[in-house]
Design a protein around this motif. Structure first.
Motif, short mmCIF file in Angstrom:
data_model
loop_
_atom_site.label_atom_id
_atom_site.label_comp_id
_atom_site.label_asym_id
_atom_site.label_seq_id
_atom_site.Cartn_x
_atom_site.Cartn_y
_atom_site.Cartn_z
N THR A 42 0.84 -1.19 0.00
CA THR A 42 0.00 0.00 0.00
C THR A 42 0.88 1.25 0.00
O THR A 42 2.10 1.16 0.08
CB THR A 42 -0.96 0.00 1.21
N HIS A 43 0.25 2.39 -0.11
CA HIS A 43 0.91 3.69 -0.09
C HIS A 43 0.02 4.61 0.71
O HIS A 43 -1.20 4.46 0.72
CB HIS A 43 1.09 4.20 -1.52
N HIS A 44 0.62 5.57 1.40
CA HIS A 44 -0.16 6.34 2.36
C HIS A 44 -1.26 7.20 1.74
O HIS A 44 -2.29 7.42 2.35
CB HIS A 44 0.76 7.22 3.20
N GLN A 70 -8.37 9.37 11.92
CA GLN A 70 -8.43 8.08 11.23
C GLN A 70 -7.56 8.04 9.97
O GLN A 70 -7.35 6.98 9.39
CB GLN A 70 -9.88 7.73 10.88
N LEU A 71 -7.06 9.20 9.56
CA LEU A 71 -6.17 9.27 8.40
C LEU A 71 -4.69 9.20 8.80
O LEU A 71 -3.82 9.28 7.95
CB LEU A 71 -6.42 10.57 7.63
N SER A 72 -4.42 9.02 10.09
CA SER A 72 -3.05 8.98 10.57
C SER A 72 -2.36 7.68 10.17
O SER A 72 -3.00 6.69 9.82
CB SER A 72 -3.01 9.13 12.09
N MET A 73 -1.05 7.68 10.26
CA MET A 73 -0.28 6.50 9.90
C MET A 73 -0.59 5.33 10.84
O MET A 73 -0.74 4.19 10.39
CB MET A 73 1.22 6.82 9.89
N LEU A 74 -0.67 5.60 12.13
CA LEU A 74 -0.94 4.52 13.08
C LEU A 74 -2.32 3.92 12.86
O LEU A 74 -2.49 2.69 12.87
CB LEU A 74 -0.81 5.05 14.51
N GLU A 75 -3.33 4.75 12.64
CA GLU A 75 -4.67 4.24 12.38
C GLU A 75 -4.70 3.42 11.09
O GLU A 75 -5.44 2.45 10.98
CB GLU A 75 -5.66 5.41 12.27
N SER A 76 -3.87 3.81 10.13
CA SER A 76 -3.79 3.05 8.87
C SER A 76 -3.26 1.64 9.13
O SER A 76 -3.69 0.67 8.49
CB SER A 76 -2.90 3.78 7.87
N ILE A 77 -2.33 1.51 10.07
CA ILE A 77 -1.81 0.19 10.43
C ILE A 77 -2.90 -0.65 11.09
O ILE A 77 -3.04 -1.85 10.83
CB ILE A 77 -0.59 0.32 11.36
N PHE A 78 -3.70 -0.02 11.94
CA PHE A 78 -4.83 -0.74 12.55
C PHE A 78 -5.80 -1.24 11.47
O PHE A 78 -6.34 -2.34 11.56
CB PHE A 78 -5.57 0.15 13.54
N ASP A 79 -6.00 -0.42 10.45
CA ASP A 79 -6.87 -0.82 9.34
C ASP A 79 -6.27 -2.00 8.59
O ASP A 79 -6.97 -2.96 8.22
CB ASP A 79 -7.10 0.35 8.38
N LEU A 80 -4.96 -1.97 8.35
CA LEU A 80 -4.30 -3.08 7.66
C LEU A 80 -4.42 -4.37 8.46
O LEU A 80 -4.62 -5.45 7.89
CB LEU A 80 -2.83 -2.75 7.40
N ILE A 94 11.22 -2.39 2.78
CA ILE A 94 11.10 -0.93 2.88
C ILE A 94 11.97 -0.29 1.80
O ILE A 94 13.19 -0.45 1.81
CB ILE A 94 11.55 -0.43 4.27
N VAL A 95 11.35 0.43 0.88
CA VAL A 95 12.08 0.99 -0.27
C VAL A 95 11.93 2.51 -0.32
O VAL A 95 10.82 3.04 -0.36
CB VAL A 95 11.56 0.38 -1.59
N GLY A 96 13.05 3.22 -0.30
CA GLY A 96 13.04 4.67 -0.44
C GLY A 96 12.18 5.37 0.59
O GLY A 96 11.36 6.20 0.24
N GLY A 119 4.64 4.48 1.69
CA GLY A 119 4.24 3.11 1.97
C GLY A 119 5.27 2.43 2.85
O GLY A 119 4.94 1.63 3.73
N GLY A 120 6.55 2.75 2.61
CA GLY A 120 7.61 2.21 3.45
C GLY A 120 7.56 2.74 4.87
O GLY A 120 7.88 2.03 5.83
N MET A 121 7.13 3.98 5.02
CA MET A 121 6.97 4.55 6.37
C MET A 121 5.89 3.78 7.12
O MET A 121 6.02 3.51 8.33
CB MET A 121 6.63 6.03 6.26
N LEU A 122 4.82 3.41 6.42
CA LEU A 122 3.79 2.58 7.04
C LEU A 122 4.37 1.22 7.43
O LEU A 122 4.04 0.67 8.48
CB LEU A 122 2.61 2.39 6.08
N GLY A 123 5.26 0.68 6.57
CA GLY A 123 5.88 -0.60 6.88
C GLY A 123 6.71 -0.56 8.14
O GLY A 123 6.73 -1.52 8.93
N ILE A 124 7.39 0.55 8.36
CA ILE A 124 8.18 0.71 9.58
C ILE A 124 7.26 0.67 10.80
O ILE A 124 7.52 -0.03 11.79
CB ILE A 124 8.96 2.04 9.54
#
Length: 290
Positions: free
Chosen positions: A30-32, A72-82, A122-124, A102-107
């Motif tokens: 995914t991508h943010h 709900q648009l935050s990075m952490l909430e996106s991880i909860f959604d995943l 994690i790429v770029g 997307g790599g930031m979400l992976g971290i």
């Protein structure tokens, strides 16, 4: 190149749109703030020969669930959604691969839910805000292409922008992040097109100012492959080096003739490094079972 299969997945956190292609072990991509469709995605496409790839539209992207609250648009909430999507699909674990934001979400995924991941690619990307302290970053005012990049981003956010003009500006924006801009037509030759969620992008710009998980990298316990182009102007190489040094079970690959798109600019090497990572990860898993 075949199209991706579209599905709407009902989860405990709402309904999410995703696209599926490939065979093999499940891989989440995914991508943010990108909005994907059945034409797919260049980054995700590079994994379909080895994995069954699940390309996910996050909240407010495509036909996925809307946000009832800004957080709900935050990075952490996106991880909860995943995580809710993974559970709804019935996977105990899956791999994750992310490029750029997307790599930031992976971290973040690795920090909070390593037990849900087979591995992490994690790429770029970066584990902290990457603009302020790097003049090599195109989002730093000292970079020579800073102002043009800002103009392009703001214009592309306009919902009433004519399609032809949007495409022209999108191409120009991408060329700013290529090692060899003249190769754009060769690198981006497939019928793949995607959009941008302005709501997600706008929230991300604010959240990025306080984003820093660099001191939590040690909590990522899953095997992690960190890859970056030496001349990356979006998330400069120093941030990938930092991530690789901080993540215990990680490996860093630097692409010497790439900017922000090593999976296209040096596609053959990218594929070889990923294959090697999969093999090593598989062999290590077998040794732990014996």
């Amino acid at each position: 190149m075949g199209k991706w299969e579209r599905k709407l997945i009902h989860t405990t956190r709402g309904v999410f749109e995703l696209f599926i292609k490939g065979q093999g072990a499940p891989l989440c991509v995914t991508h943010h703030y990108s909005e994907f469709n059945q034409t797919g995605d260049y980054f995700a496409e590079s994994f379909t020969r080895t994995n069954q790839v699940f390309l996910i539209n996050l909240r407010e992207a495509g036909q996925s669930e809307k946000a009832s609250e800004p957080y709900q648009l935050s990075m952490l909430e996106s991880i909860f959604d995943l995580e809710a999507i993974r559970e709804a699909l019935g996977f105990l674990q899956w791999g994750f691969a992310g490029h750029s934001t997307g790599g930031m979400l992976g971290i973040l995924y690795g920090i909070h839910f390593s037990e849900s991941l087979h591995f992490n690619v994690i790429v770029g990307a970066a584990a902290r805000e990457y603009m302020t302290f790097s003049k090599d970053c195109i989002y730093n005012p000292a970079h020579p292409d800073f102002h043009r990049m800002q103009e392009l981003i703001e214009t592309l956010k306009q919902s009433d922008l004519p399609l032809k003009k949007r495409n022209e500006l999108a191409v120009e924006r991408t060329k700013l992040s290529l090692y060899s801009p003249e190769k754009y037509g060769e690198l981006f030759s497939l019928n793949i097109h995607k959009g941008m969620s302005a709501a997600r992008m706008n929230f991300f710009i604010r959240e990025l100012q306080v984003y820093d998980v660099s001191r939590k990298l040690e909590f990522i316990s899953v095997p992690t492959l960190v890859m970056c182009g030496r001349y990356d102007v979006q998330c400069p190489l120093m941030y990938s080096i930092e991530m690789a040094e901080g993540i215990p079970h990680s490996r860093l690959i630097i692409f010497e003739k790439s900017n922000h798109y090593p999976f296209l600019e040096e596609a053959e090497q990218f594929g070889e490094e990923y294959d090697l990572f999969l093999k090593e990860n598989h062999d290590d898993s077998l040794e732990r079972r014996q």
